[in-house]
Every structure is written in structure tokens, then in C-alpha cells.
Design a protein around this motif. Sequence first.
Motif: not given
Length: 287
Positions: A101-115, A144-150
Motif C-alpha cells: 500500500l505504501d509503495y503503490v500510494g507513493d506512485r499514485i501521489r506522484v502521478v496525481l501531483c504531476a498531472g 526509478r521505481y521499476v528499475n530499482a526492483p530489477q
Amino acid sequence: MRTYSLDDVHETRKRRDSWWTVYFVDPVACRVALPVANRTRITPNALTVLSLVLGAVSAACLAMNQLVAGAVVFYLSFMIDCVDGKVARLKGTGTPFGLWLDYVGDRIRVVLCAGGLAYGQYALTGEVAYVVLGAAVAVLDLFRYVNAPQMKRVREAVREERQGAAGPAAAPDDGPLGPALEPCGPPELEEDTQPLERVPRAPGFFRRLNRFLARHRVRSHLISGIEFHAAVFVIAPLAGAWALIPLATAAGALLLANEVFLVYRMWRFTRRHAVASSRESREHVLV
């Protein structure tokens, strides 16, 4: 119910973290986490949801060209996001679902704020550059967050291969990536766990700098996703509309350079590992 002290909360901080978190967020987050842990039954997941809601409010403010309000609410959203981890570690109430939830929430926040930022400035000025800016911020953050887990998977694969070749009793002293590559996972999910003495062959200045940063709990890679978010959604909006494109561009370039550098170091390390494995295989055949 146990009563926690501020020292207890400080013990939940990551051993090394981003400089933005260490200097500008943790001093507030620790003091907020203390009454939350002692006087409420708010769960870490509830705090994560609150952080996401605040992120959506920040996006709405940015979309309405309320840049200062958007920056302040984004800061509050990130601060609450730090509080949830501290409360989880303090009370031992963290869950695997909470990590997701924390991980996905961070990504949603950034996409919303960028938009929101892109929409607000485009509606005000009609400049397509702001649309490009919003898209670039979202794409760079997701990269960044796709590259790091790989990269983490590569680290684990090398560790398993080493253990398989040398046996479980011969675990390497330098950690899963050896001295050539420090941890590179998302700052929110992975601490900089590489000890100072495991960074050999670096010039004396950089060793001293790394030790200085470690004493202050600051990661050696000074540009990460957290600093990128702070530059784009806090510092630039507070500075004014004129700073949005220059600061976001500069922060994005530095983040991308850091990612490329980490990938380059990983490539060099895996290449050396492949050469060493090939040499060991030939020696084994000759014996």
C-alpha cells in the motif's frame, strides 16, 4: 499499553536515509509519530491512506494554480508517509500489505501531483512545455521505481550464484553486491546498509565524505526519488511558477544521471562476476 519516548521513535529511523528526509522531514515526523503511537489507535495503513488523500488534495491545489498550498500539502503528505513507517516499526504492526500500500500510494501521489501541476500551468498559460514536464516527471519516477526492483533481483541472483558455487559457509564478506555496488532500491523500501569500511579503493576525499554522511545518517547517493519529489513538488512551487521548469529539469537530470551511474556500476560488477565465474569454471575443468 506501553508509553513510548522520543528516543524510542528515533530508534525507528533508518540507519541511513535521504538528506531531505534526515534534515527536513524526520525532525517533524518523529514528533508527530510520538503522540500518534502513545495516544491513538491509528494504524500504519490508515496513515498511509491519509497520506494518499493529502497527496490528492495537493494535486487539486496544483491543478487550481495554488502552488504554495500544493507544496505545503505535498510536504504534509510525505511527512505522514514517514510517520506510518515509524509507527509500524515502533509498535511492530507493519504488514506485507502495508508495504504494498505504501509503495503503490507513493506512485499514485506522484502521478496525481504531476498531472495536477501540468494541468494547472497549461490551463493558465497554454504552454505545452508544462504538459511535457508533467509527463516527464511521472515517467522518470516510474522508471526509478521499476528499475530499482530489477537491480535488486540482479543482486539476489548474483548472491545465489555465489552461494551455489562456494557453498553456504563461504558467504562473501562484502555483502551481496561486494564493494563495487551499494544498495540501490527505493529509498522508502531499502536502507543504505553497506558499511563504510566496505567501500575500498575510493579516493580519500570520498571515503571521508561517506563517513561524514554516515555519521549524519545521510545516504552516499545524494540524489534519489525523494529529493526529486521535493524539488518538483515542494521547492519549485514555493519559489514560484518561474522555477517549475528549471528546477524540475535540473532535478530530473540529476536523478537520471544517478540512475545511469548505478546501472553502470551494476554492469561493471556483473561483468567482473561473469569473468570470475568463467575463470573458475575453466580451472575446474583443468583440474
